[in-house]
Motif scaffolding. Structure first.
Motif, short mmCIF file in Angstrom:
data_model
loop_
_atom_site.label_atom_id
_atom_site.label_comp_id
_atom_site.label_asym_id
_atom_site.label_seq_id
_atom_site.Cartn_x
_atom_site.Cartn_y
_atom_site.Cartn_z
N SER A 538 0.80 -1.22 0.00
CA SER A 538 0.00 0.00 0.00
C SER A 538 0.83 1.27 0.00
O SER A 538 0.40 2.29 -0.55
N ASN A 577 -6.19 -4.88 5.63
CA ASN A 577 -6.80 -3.55 5.57
C ASN A 577 -5.88 -2.57 4.86
O ASN A 577 -6.32 -1.78 4.01
N ARG A 580 -5.92 -3.23 1.20
CA ARG A 580 -7.14 -2.78 0.54
C ARG A 580 -7.21 -1.25 0.40
O ARG A 580 -8.04 -0.74 -0.33
N GLN A 581 -6.33 -0.54 1.09
CA GLN A 581 -6.28 0.89 0.87
C GLN A 581 -5.68 1.21 -0.49
O GLN A 581 -5.90 2.29 -1.04
N THR A 583 -5.82 -1.27 -3.13
CA THR A 583 -6.66 -1.94 -4.13
C THR A 583 -7.68 -2.82 -3.44
O THR A 583 -7.40 -3.41 -2.40
N ARG A 584 -8.84 -2.91 -4.05
CA ARG A 584 -9.88 -3.80 -3.54
C ARG A 584 -10.25 -4.85 -4.58
O ARG A 584 -11.34 -5.43 -4.52
N ASN A 590 -10.21 -10.24 -0.40
CA ASN A 590 -11.48 -9.69 0.08
C ASN A 590 -12.29 -10.73 0.84
O ASN A 590 -12.88 -10.44 1.88
N TYR A 593 -10.54 -11.49 4.15
CA TYR A 593 -10.66 -10.31 5.01
C TYR A 593 -12.02 -10.29 5.70
O TYR A 593 -12.11 -10.15 6.93
N ASP A 636 -14.18 -0.35 7.11
CA ASP A 636 -13.94 -0.73 5.73
C ASP A 636 -15.13 -1.50 5.16
O ASP A 636 -15.55 -1.30 4.01
#
Length: 785
Positions: A538, A577, A580-581, A583-584, A590, A593, A636
């Motif tokens: 990230s 987390n 995912r900041q 890319t999601r 996902n 998570y 999130d």
């Protein structure tokens, strides 16, 4: 220019190798990622992508053949496990991140499906953000080639061709248009036909009974229904056809296109039904309003005597439905769209002029009246279709991929060099890195110190190098610090060396002689490494650092689900987390998570008692990481209850570790139970203070409640003397931190864990004050105080 219509590696090599060059040794790609729409999204390219993926997977293996699925706006699809990433159509940053992640995964070949409408931006130009950053060879399949493109459409397609190792078209006309209209080099173009599913050559009457069509002559069209399909032309021709063949039934199979439903509902379908009624042929028309599977489509096609393609526009360079009908051995009548002119040549079908209902009626009546001519046409179509079976198409893609890989390997093409623009916020007062550098050598960070000097006897550990990686990256992120950047690279390489790729686990302890002291490290060390790697993906500014981190992050994820420690869960949640900041789109991350966050929430839903607001009977170490992870995941995932559980438990922890006089007394190294009389005050560890500071900072960012700002400062002051001894642990002369509070005072050894905790806490407080400047409220209050 190449026509790949059969499996023939020697022919491919002969055609693709320049006459002046020696033939290249071919090695087929081992890993392929396809980019495009994908089922259950309802569109022809989605079906094509799935079929092509399966065909390539049959060549190289399913686990090695993955999907980047384009999500259309306002939709949430449940994809199968083949989908590695899901890419929001309008999320431009995701295209660049997807490229970076694919680069990190060392994919051999990317196969991109191109249609202007499935990508974001004007004329779908966001796809260029993806293709231009990919470092592996790219083959782009063109589903639309326009003879008269707009300037924007021409620019996009020209750029795609420039940045692709090959562009794949499905007709020779499309190939010629690429050369003439878009000036694409002939040696970049490969013609591979639209794939079809293998099916037997059958008599329609044998299958008509399945659909209640006994004794009927069946005309058929299938696809997603919408204006522009020309179905009204067939209905207008029906009165003349029925007059000569009263047993005719026209069957349209397919749901209304989702975009049509969204914009105008079933208006077009209802118009067609009304038209049939007005013309008196409603009894000769059936609409099967459903999205059919490949197997069901095969049964429908088997029942058809004649397949009709009535498109009103010639600019249809590719038609999957037409290819399916030819491959099934149907007698096909089509308007002269570009694909039909080529596919139906040499007696494989017949054409009729656009929108000419009389001509269509004549062609249908002629074929229905002449069984011999109709069956001869069917046989020619079926024979031609054998070269289009998906197994052959998959092999053609893989073989062409082998050629472009060979060209890349031997320097005959130049790789795309993706650009990366780092974000470099700055603050005035950066923390000292002197002691970190003192504890770090060429291998990584040493665990312990004797006073302020490294203690080599205890060597290194993954735990501390993971913590150090996060700290170094945070320093670099806040102040663009080259020293921190170099340290981060060293810590990341330690993690890479610590990872056992066979076991998919990190080793933890290494001697100073660079010998691993265990085959498998602890769960905590594994999950701390996952946290650090997710954070690196990230935040790292250097592409190579991020890509290495991503590869390790993905490889390490396989062990996460089997571990049962809540602290381990929290470390991995913090890592996911952070990941995912940036890319999601990673579907597997996902899923894990959400599952881990819900697992953690379920734990906190059942505290030991009203007094002991914690799910475990003993508080041990890094306790605040659990509510911190829960809050971040709740924010999130937009789960208010999850955030609330985290805030409640953190509030309880803060109260538990603050005396009546306001002095911080951290959970000791020995652990605390509900029995206050049995709680040891010492040994208190810097790790606990840093965890509380960062958790309270998280709560402040989520709630904007100033009490959490105050609590973060409150626990940070533990390092500076707000503790049971009244002594500071920070050594301003070295930049290090004492290893803890003991009964007799501070432990003057300044090891890695404690120093990293101090720096991490300091960075968090500085970042909070930087954020507070934006609102001024906290600073104004502090100034008044």
């Amino acid at each position: 220019m190449i026509d790949v219509q059969r499996s023939d590696r020697s022919r491919i090599q002969e055609l693709l190798t320049p006459a002046s060059a020696e033939p290249l040794p071919l090695k087929r790609p081992q890993t392929v990622t396809l980019v495009g729409t994908y089922p259950p999204r309802q569109c022809g390219i989605a079906t094509f992508t799935q079929d092509l993926r399966n065909a390539i997977a049959a060549q190289i293996g399913a686990p090695q053949t993955r999907i980047v699925a384009l999500d259309d706006p306002n939709s949430s699809h449940e994809y199968d496990d083949a989908v590695e990433f899901r890419l929001p159509q309008q999320g431009r940053a995701g295209y660049r991140m997807a490229a970076d992640l694919l680069n990190a995964a060392h994919i051999d070949l990317a196969v991109v499906q191109h249609e202007y409408g499935i990508y974001g931006g004007a004329d779908g130009h966001y796809v260029l953000d993806l293709i231009s950053r990919l470092r592996m060879p790219v083959m782009t399949t063109l589903h639309t080639v326009l003879a008269r493109p707009s300037d924007g459409q021409r620019d996009v397609l020209t750029a795609i061709a420039s940045q692709s190792s090959r562009v794949v078209v499905m007709t020779n006309l499309a190939r010629k248009m690429l050369e003439d209209v878009y000036s694409v080099a002939p040696d970049k173009i490969v013609c591979i036909p639209h794939g079809i599913h293998d099916s037997p050559f059958v008599e329609p009457a044998e299958y008509a009974t399945q659909f209640g069509l006994d004794g009927r002559k069946v005309l058929m069209t299938f696809g997603l229904l919408g204006p522009g399909k020309g179905i009204e032309v067939v209905i207008r021709a029906l009165p003349a056809i029925v007059a000569q063949h009263p047993d005719v039934m026209y069957v349209f199979v397919g749901a209304t296109h989702p975009h049509v439903i969204r914009n105008e509902g079933q208006r077009y379908r209802n118009y067609l039904k009304q038209l049939a009624a007005e013309l008196g042929v409603a009894a000769h028309v059936q609409f099967h309003d459903k999205y059919v599977s490949v197997e069901e489509l095969g049964r429908y096609l088997a029942a058809a005597d004649i397949y009709v393609t009535p498109y009103p526009n010639p600019a249809q360079i590719t038609s999957g439905t037409l290819a399916y009908a030819v491959g099934a051995g149907k007698a096909v009548i089509s308007t002269p769209i570009w694909h039909a002119e080529e596919l139906l040549a040499e007696g494989r079908g017949v054409l009729f002029p656009f929108n000419d209902t009389n001509a269509l009626a004549d062609r249908v009546c002629e074929l229905l009246a002449d069984d011999q001519a109709r069956n001869e046409m069917r046989r020619k179509a079926y024979a031609h279709g054998r070269s289009m079976i998906w197994s052959a198409i998959g092999e053609s893609y893989v073989d062409t991929g082998a050629q472009v890989l060979a060209e890349r390997r031997f320097g005959r093409v130049q790789m795309n060099e993706p650009a990366f623009t780092p974000i470099t916020p700055s603050i005035d007062d950066e923390p000292s890195l002197d002691h970190l550098e003192r504890l770090t050598d060429d291998t990584g960070m040493l665990q312990h110190a004797v006073f302020a000097l490294p203690d080599r006897r205890h060597g290194y550990c993954t735990d501390d190098n993971a913590r150090a990686l996060i700290v170094a990256l945070t320093v670099d992120q806040q102040s663009s610090n080259l020293r921190a950047e170099r340290l981060a690279e060293r810590y990341l390489t330690f993690l890479e060396y610590a990872f056992d790729h066979d076991r998919k686990r990190f080793r933890n302890f290494m001697s100073y002689e660079r010998k691993w002291l265990e085959e498998v490290g602890s769960e905590d060390s594994h999950h701390r490494a996952v946290w650090a790697l997710g954070y690196t993906v990230s935040t790292a500014k250097i592409e190579g650092v991020r890509l290495m981190a991503y590869r390790l992050f993905k490889d390490a994820m396989s062990a996460v689900t089997g571990h049962g420690s809540p602290r381990s869960w929290s470390f991995s949640l913090l890592g996911m987390n952070a990941f995912r900041q940036s890319t999601r789109i990673d579907a597997a991350v996902n899923r894990l998570y959400a599952a881990t966050a819900n697992r953690m929430k379920a734990l906190f839903d059942k505290p030991i008692s009203d007094e002991w607001r914690w799910p475990e009977p003993v508080l041990t170490y890094d306790n605040a990481r659990l509510p911190q992870a829960l809050m971040l995941a709740g924010q999130d995932l937009e789960d208010a209850a999850m955030v609330s559980r985290g805030l409640e438990s953190l509030q309880w922890l803060a109260e538990l570790q603050t005396g009546r006089d306001g002095v911080v007394s951290l959970v000791s190294h020995e652990g605390w139970t509900a029995d206050a009389s049995r709680r040891a005050i010492f040994d208190q560890q810097p790790l606990e203070a840093a965890a509380m500071v960062e958790a309270c900072a998280t709560a402040y960012r989520i709630t904007h409640d100033a009490k959490w700002f105050d609590l973060a400062k409150h626990f940070h002051l533990w390092f500076l003397g707000n503790n049971a001894t009244g002594l500071p642990l920070r050594d301003s002369s070295t930049g290090g931190c004492a290893d803890g509070l003991q009964n007799g005072g501070v432990n003057f050894n300044q090891g890695a864990e404690s120093t990293l905790a101090l720096i991490s806490s300091s960075l968090t407080i500085r970042e909070l004050y930087r954020r507070a400047v934006e609102t001024s409220t906290v600073l104004e209050r502090d100034a008044v105080a």
